[in-house]
Scaffold this active site. Structure first.
Site, mmCIF file in Angstrom:
data_model
loop_
_atom_site.group_PDB
_atom_site.id
_atom_site.type_symbol
_atom_site.label_atom_id
_atom_site.label_comp_id
_atom_site.label_asym_id
_atom_site.label_seq_id
_atom_site.Cartn_x
_atom_site.Cartn_y
_atom_site.Cartn_z
ATOM 1 N N LYS A 15 0.838 -1.210 0.000
ATOM 2 C CA LYS A 15 0.000 0.000 0.000
ATOM 3 C C LYS A 15 0.875 1.263 0.000
ATOM 4 O O LYS A 15 0.655 2.180 -0.784
ATOM 5 C CB LYS A 15 -0.927 0.022 1.233
ATOM 6 N N ARG A 90 -9.569 0.320 8.852
ATOM 7 C CA ARG A 90 -9.074 -1.038 9.078
ATOM 8 C C ARG A 90 -10.118 -1.902 9.782
ATOM 9 O O ARG A 90 -9.857 -3.083 10.016
ATOM 10 C CB ARG A 90 -7.827 -0.963 9.960
ATOM 11 N N ARG A 125 11.731 -5.935 4.488
ATOM 12 C CA ARG A 125 11.300 -4.538 4.446
ATOM 13 C C ARG A 125 12.143 -3.665 5.373
ATOM 14 O O ARG A 125 12.481 -4.045 6.479
ATOM 15 C CB ARG A 125 9.829 -4.448 4.852
ATOM 16 N N ARG A 158 11.255 -2.160 11.046
ATOM 17 C CA ARG A 158 10.261 -1.813 12.063
ATOM 18 C C ARG A 158 10.122 -2.964 13.040
ATOM 19 O O ARG A 158 10.141 -4.119 12.637
ATOM 20 C CB ARG A 158 8.912 -1.568 11.373
ATOM 21 N N ARG A 169 -0.281 -9.787 12.921
ATOM 22 C CA ARG A 169 -0.895 -8.717 12.117
ATOM 23 C C ARG A 169 -1.731 -9.306 10.978
ATOM 24 O O ARG A 169 -2.776 -8.779 10.624
ATOM 25 C CB ARG A 169 0.188 -7.775 11.586
HETATM 26 P P1 AMP Z 1 0.785 0.300 9.275
HETATM 27 O O1 AMP Z 1 1.987 1.170 9.166
HETATM 28 O O2 AMP Z 1 -0.390 0.818 8.488
HETATM 29 O O3 AMP Z 1 1.069 -1.148 8.964
HETATM 30 O O4 AMP Z 1 0.316 0.352 10.812
HETATM 31 C C1 AMP Z 1 1.146 -0.110 11.855
HETATM 32 C C2 AMP Z 1 0.312 -0.372 13.089
HETATM 33 O O5 AMP Z 1 -0.337 0.846 13.501
HETATM 34 C C3 AMP Z 1 -0.806 -1.382 12.940
HETATM 35 O O6 AMP Z 1 -0.353 -2.724 13.098
HETATM 36 C C4 AMP Z 1 -1.762 -0.951 14.052
HETATM 37 O O7 AMP Z 1 -1.283 -1.368 15.324
HETATM 38 C C5 AMP Z 1 -1.642 0.565 13.999
HETATM 39 N N1 AMP Z 1 -2.622 1.155 13.048
HETATM 40 C C6 AMP Z 1 -2.347 1.858 11.902
HETATM 41 N N2 AMP Z 1 -3.473 2.235 11.288
HETATM 42 C C7 AMP Z 1 -4.503 1.755 12.050
HETATM 43 C C8 AMP Z 1 -5.919 1.797 11.932
HETATM 44 N N3 AMP Z 1 -6.530 2.397 10.902
HETATM 45 N N4 AMP Z 1 -6.654 1.182 12.908
HETATM 46 C C9 AMP Z 1 -6.065 0.596 13.963
HETATM 47 N N5 AMP Z 1 -4.740 0.496 14.129
HETATM 48 C C10 AMP Z 1 -3.948 1.077 13.186
#
Ligand code: AMP
Length: 214
Positions: A15, A90, A125, A158, A169
């Site tokens: 994404k 999400r 990554r 990360r 996840r």
């Molecule tokens: P990402 O960088 O989008 O993979 O997000 C990393 C982490 O941030 C996720 O595993 C969640 O713990 C949290 N997170 C990011 N966006 C959301 C969302 N829209 N709803 C809930 N948790 C989120």
């Protein structure tokens, strides 16, 4: 053309990479709740302190925190002519909150990638601690090892990209986020793209999908 886009897909589906292409191609601002939360953690804000535990264990941050962040960000001037949401909504609750707030979505683009490929991708990554740009040691290496091409920041893995957290996840994705595929399909907004191809090939499919919106 005015467009409010959502990019859907598992963590590591690509994404962020597609959002980078689209922001350049379409000039739309992108909103990544993951990046906003990581910045809040780095700054030690109250939201950051609340989010830290959820993120490091691979669980979702509660809807009310996310909804507040997104509404605030979307009310800013640069989002007036469209935006791209990356990693949000999400959950069905988040998608319904967007609808309730009168935020119209033009299209939701699903980057479809099998779980085994996600696990492989996440292992390689690397993320910039400065600007959040993402790289891959094999498929998208930076020009200089461990240095961000965009801002010169240091690249790291990360914490939540370690294999065990990635499995959590993915489980959370299937349980809580995948229902959004039907949510947007029912509303006639869903476009499915094969995200297992190269970033460029995937981008070509995304652009093809956007052409259908004209
Ligand atoms: P990402 O960088 O989008 O993979 O997000 C990393 C982490 O941030 C996720 O595993 C969640 O713990 C949290 N997170 C990011 N966006 C959301 C969302 N829209 N709803 C809930 N948790 C989120």
């Amino acid at each position: 053309m005015f467009m409010n886009l959502i990019l859907l897909g598992a963590p590591g589906a690509g994404k962020g990479t597609q959002v980078e292409f689209l922001t350049k191609e379409r000039g739309l601002p992108s909103i990544s709740t993951g990046n906003i939360l990581r910045a809040a953690i780095k700054e030690g804000t109250p939201i950051g302190l609340k989010a830290q535990e959820y993120i490091s264990s691979g669980r979702l941050v509660p809807d009310e925190v996310i909804i507040g962040i997104v509404k605030e960000r979307l009310s800013q001037k640069d989002c007036e002519n469209g935006f791209i949401l990356d990693g949000v909504p999400r959950t069905i609750g988040q998608a319904e909150a967007l609808e309730k707030a009168g935020i119209e979505i033009t299209a939701a683009i699903l980057l479809d990638v099998p779980d085994n490929m996600i696990e492989q991708r996440m292992a390689g990554r690397r993320t910039c601690i400065g600007c959040g740009a993402t790289y891959h040691v094999v498929t998208k290496p930076p020009k200089k090892e461990n240095v961000c091409d965009e801002c010169g920041g240091e690249l790291t893995r990360r914490k939540d990209d370690d294999p065990e957290t990635v499995r959590t996840r993915l489980k959370v994705y299937h349980e809580e986020t995948e229902p959004l595929v039907d949510f947007y399909r029912e509303r006639g907004k869903l476009f499915v793209v094969d995200g297992s191809r190269s970033p460029e090939e995937t981008n070509a499919q995304v652009l093809e999908a956007l052409e259908k919106l004209k």
